[in-house]
Design an enzyme around this catalytic site. Structure first.
Site, mmCIF file in Angstrom:
data_model
loop_
_atom_site.group_PDB
_atom_site.id
_atom_site.type_symbol
_atom_site.label_atom_id
_atom_site.label_comp_id
_atom_site.label_asym_id
_atom_site.label_seq_id
_atom_site.Cartn_x
_atom_site.Cartn_y
_atom_site.Cartn_z
ATOM 1 N N CYS A 1 13.504 30.191 44.827
ATOM 2 C CA CYS A 1 14.656 30.165 45.683
ATOM 3 C C CYS A 1 14.925 31.770 46.451
ATOM 4 O O CYS A 1 15.161 32.598 45.482
ATOM 5 C CB CYS A 1 15.922 29.605 45.205
ATOM 6 N N GLN B 1 35.799 35.568 49.616
ATOM 7 C CA GLN B 1 34.744 35.752 48.189
ATOM 8 C C GLN B 1 33.941 34.384 48.305
ATOM 9 O O GLN B 1 34.413 33.369 48.049
ATOM 10 C CB GLN B 1 35.651 36.067 47.282
ATOM 11 N N TYR C 1 41.070 46.367 54.570
ATOM 12 C CA TYR C 1 39.977 45.429 54.697
ATOM 13 C C TYR C 1 40.387 44.120 54.091
ATOM 14 O O TYR C 1 39.722 43.682 53.134
ATOM 15 C CB TYR C 1 38.813 46.006 54.117
ATOM 16 N N CYS D 1 31.409 46.169 46.919
ATOM 17 C CA CYS D 1 29.945 45.249 46.923
ATOM 18 C C CYS D 1 28.985 46.057 46.909
ATOM 19 O O CYS D 1 27.776 45.385 46.870
ATOM 20 C CB CYS D 1 30.139 44.247 47.673
HETATM 21 C C1 LIG Z 1 34.516 42.582 51.718
HETATM 22 S S1 LIG Z 1 35.374 41.870 52.689
HETATM 23 C C2 LIG Z 1 36.979 42.013 51.811
HETATM 24 C C3 LIG Z 1 37.948 40.970 52.236
HETATM 25 C C4 LIG Z 1 39.249 40.814 51.540
HETATM 26 N N1 LIG Z 1 39.643 41.847 50.661
HETATM 27 C C5 LIG Z 1 38.627 39.490 50.153
HETATM 28 O O1 LIG Z 1 38.698 39.877 49.112
HETATM 29 O O2 LIG Z 1 38.646 38.416 50.659
HETATM 30 C C6 LIG Z 1 35.758 42.955 53.665
HETATM 31 C C7 LIG Z 1 36.752 42.742 55.265
HETATM 32 O O3 LIG Z 1 36.683 43.889 55.905
HETATM 33 C C8 LIG Z 1 36.628 43.640 57.314
HETATM 34 N N2 LIG Z 1 36.259 44.809 58.181
HETATM 35 C C9 LIG Z 1 34.930 44.996 58.470
HETATM 36 N N3 LIG Z 1 35.079 45.990 59.092
HETATM 37 C C10 LIG Z 1 36.111 46.384 59.484
HETATM 38 C C11 LIG Z 1 36.731 47.482 59.985
HETATM 39 N N4 LIG Z 1 35.893 48.635 60.816
HETATM 40 N N5 LIG Z 1 38.163 47.466 59.949
HETATM 41 C C12 LIG Z 1 39.061 46.736 59.330
HETATM 42 N N6 LIG Z 1 38.414 45.694 58.857
HETATM 43 C C13 LIG Z 1 37.047 45.453 58.689
HETATM 44 C C14 LIG Z 1 35.985 42.077 57.206
HETATM 45 O O4 LIG Z 1 36.429 41.417 58.408
HETATM 46 C C15 LIG Z 1 36.210 41.918 56.038
HETATM 47 O O5 LIG Z 1 37.249 40.769 55.905
#
Ligand SMILES: C[S@@+](CC[C@H](N)C(=O)[O-])C[C@H]1O[C@@H](n2cnc3c(N)ncnc32)[C@H](O)[C@@H]1O
Length: 449
Positions: free
Chosen positions: A89, A279, A308, A404
């Site tokens: 996989c 997630q 974010y 991550c």
């Molecule tokens: C790793 S995820 C984390 C989301 C949330 N904290 C969670 O645990 O579900 C990163 C998030 O950042 C957002 N994102 C990406 N680039 C961004 C930016 N330049 N400004 C604001 N948000 C952004 C994405 O849409 C996503 O929802």
């Protein structure tokens, strides 16, 4: 007079090499050397493996390749659990490593990234938190359509061969529900004889199938991605149409069934729109947020920023311990979900802003005031230097960085340390068994500046 040894010619793209993998690099690829010492990073190779690998990229000092045949397995290898049509996989490149070894390697990668790439020291690396389930933990999978000897197949591209698709009957990263949903849509496509889309000549219809699951609610959401075409109504919730060349899954989407997926986390119920991030390991998301909550040390008096924030999961799960919560996120659908999620869980001290972090942080400070605790959870690319500067200007006494990707956390943390923060603690969390991916939570406290 001594003469310099002849410079070795670098391998060419597509060349196949027989290599022995010696170790693993940051990010989890195997490291091997050609007989003349030329370094080749091998996807799918584990230390001790002798492999035949196809070169995908060749640079002056190193090449990248993917293992296409395991010639002699490492003596440490365990048997593969997830295999599709004889191919391991591609979503589980570390399945040949015993789980304890995977955990050791992930913990080392986090610690090493911060010390070597970030030049940081004096912090405590807490023991890695193992995943609760080693298999069937993914709540979202994206499958590709293909053709195998005239039959429609739905599965994954084998490693190093994006033209071919291997059919999947049971992916051990997905739940039985997810597997059943995929197989139902494949049966419909076979009944209707719909051709897979060919990126080489832009012919055909079927591009991808995305299956997402609310593990706790039992809901499954299917989204079919196709080229523009007429065909009988598919048995899916959402239908995305993408015109022209694209390997992605995002595009204009029509609703045929349930528009939103629902999931329960940290005692709250969340609505998730299809363009919003969630997630991919539900049970471990709760563990991750628990650590972020501990590091936040909230006592009800603080203002918490959740940058974010996606659909608001971190901020909303900590809202009862904060005076107020402000979330910032660039995907408007995710912000709408976050607002709706606050309402439906009767949380009145949380507000959300739709903005790019690059432009939205300074206005947020003007509107809300400076935060006491700032939680950051950016995508794999981490923060640009400019965004770190905006974060520094927010002057939060405490920053909790959920990452991550330790290789982007490291330079971001180093920049924060240079500006007067101290890296106190870091805790790796395994959200993705059988893969090299590792999540971690870091605590930084402001000491000066
Ligand atoms: C790793 S995820 C984390 C989301 C949330 N904290 C969670 O645990 O579900 C990163 C998030 O950042 C957002 N994102 C990406 N680039 C961004 C930016 N330049 N400004 C604001 N948000 C952004 C994405 O849409 C996503 O929802």
């Amino acid at each position: 007079m001594s003469t310099a040894p002849p410079k070795s010619a670098r391998p060419y793209k597509g060349e196949e090499l027989e290599l022995t993998v010696d170790s693993l690099a940051q990010g989890g690829r195997g490291v091997a050397r050609r007989e003349d010492g030329f370094v080749v990073f091998v996807a799918g190779g584990l230390p001790g493996d002798r492999v035949r690998a196809r070169v995908s990229r060749s640079k002056k000092g190193y090449a990248e390749a993917a293992s296409v045949e395991l010639l002699e397995p490492s003596p440490d290898r365990i048997a593969d659990t997830c295999v599709h049509e004889g191919e391991p996989c591609p979503g589980a490149p570390w399945q040949g490593l015993p789980y304890e070894r995977q955990l050791e390697l992930k913990a080392e990668q986090v610690d090493e990234a911060l010390r070597r790439l970030g030049g940081l020291e004096g912090f405590e690396t807490e023991p890695i938190v193992p995943a609760k389930s080693e298999w069937r933990y993914r709540n979202k999978l994206e499958y590709s359509w293909g053709d195998s000897e005239g039959e429609i197949v739905l599965g994954f591209h084998p490693r190093g061969d994006w033209r071919r698709v291997v059919d999947v009957e049971d992916c051990h990263l997905a739940s039985e529900r997810n597997n059943a949903a995929r197989n139902e849509v494949r049966a419909w496509a076979r009944e209707n004889g719909l051709p897979p889309h060919e990126s080489t000549d832009e012919r055909g219809v079927l591009r991808h199938l995305v299956v997402r699951e609310g593990v706790r609610t039992g809901q499954v959401q299917t989204r079919l991605v196709t080229a523009p075409a007429e065909f009988p109504r598919p048995p899916v919730d959402l239908h995305t149409v993408i015109e022209g060349p694209s390997g992605g899954t995002d595009g204009p989407t029509g609703v045929l069934g349930e528009e939103y997926l629902e999931e329960e986390l940290s005692g709250l119920r969340f609505r998730i729109s299809h363009p919003a991030f969630f997630q991919t390991n539900t049970e471990m998301a709760e563990t991750l947020y628990g650590i972020a909550g501990d590091y936040s040390a909230l006592d009800g008096s603080q203002m918490l920023w959740d940058l974010y924030c996606g659909i608001g999961t971190i901020g909303l799960s900590l809202a009862s311990r904060a005076r107020s919560v402000w979330g910032l996120e660039s995907v408007p659908e995710a912000v709408a979900d976050a607002e709706r999620n606050a309402l439906r869980n009767d949380i009145q001290n949380a507000q959300f802003v739709a903005a790019d972090a690059r432009l939205g942080i300074s206005p947020l400070a003007e509107r809300a005031g400076k935060p006491d605790v700032l939680v950051l959870d950016p995508p794999r690319a981490g923060l640009s230097k400019k965004i770190v500067r905006r974060v520094i200007e927010a002057e939060a006494p405490r920053i909790v960085y959920v990452s991550c990707n330790p290789t982007t956390l490291a330079p971001n943390a180093a920049q924060l340390v240079e500006a007067g923060y101290e890296l106190k603690r870091i805790r790796p969390v395994d959200m993705f068994p059988q893969t090299p991916h590792v999540e971690c939570v870091a605590l930084l406290e402001r000491t000066s500046g």
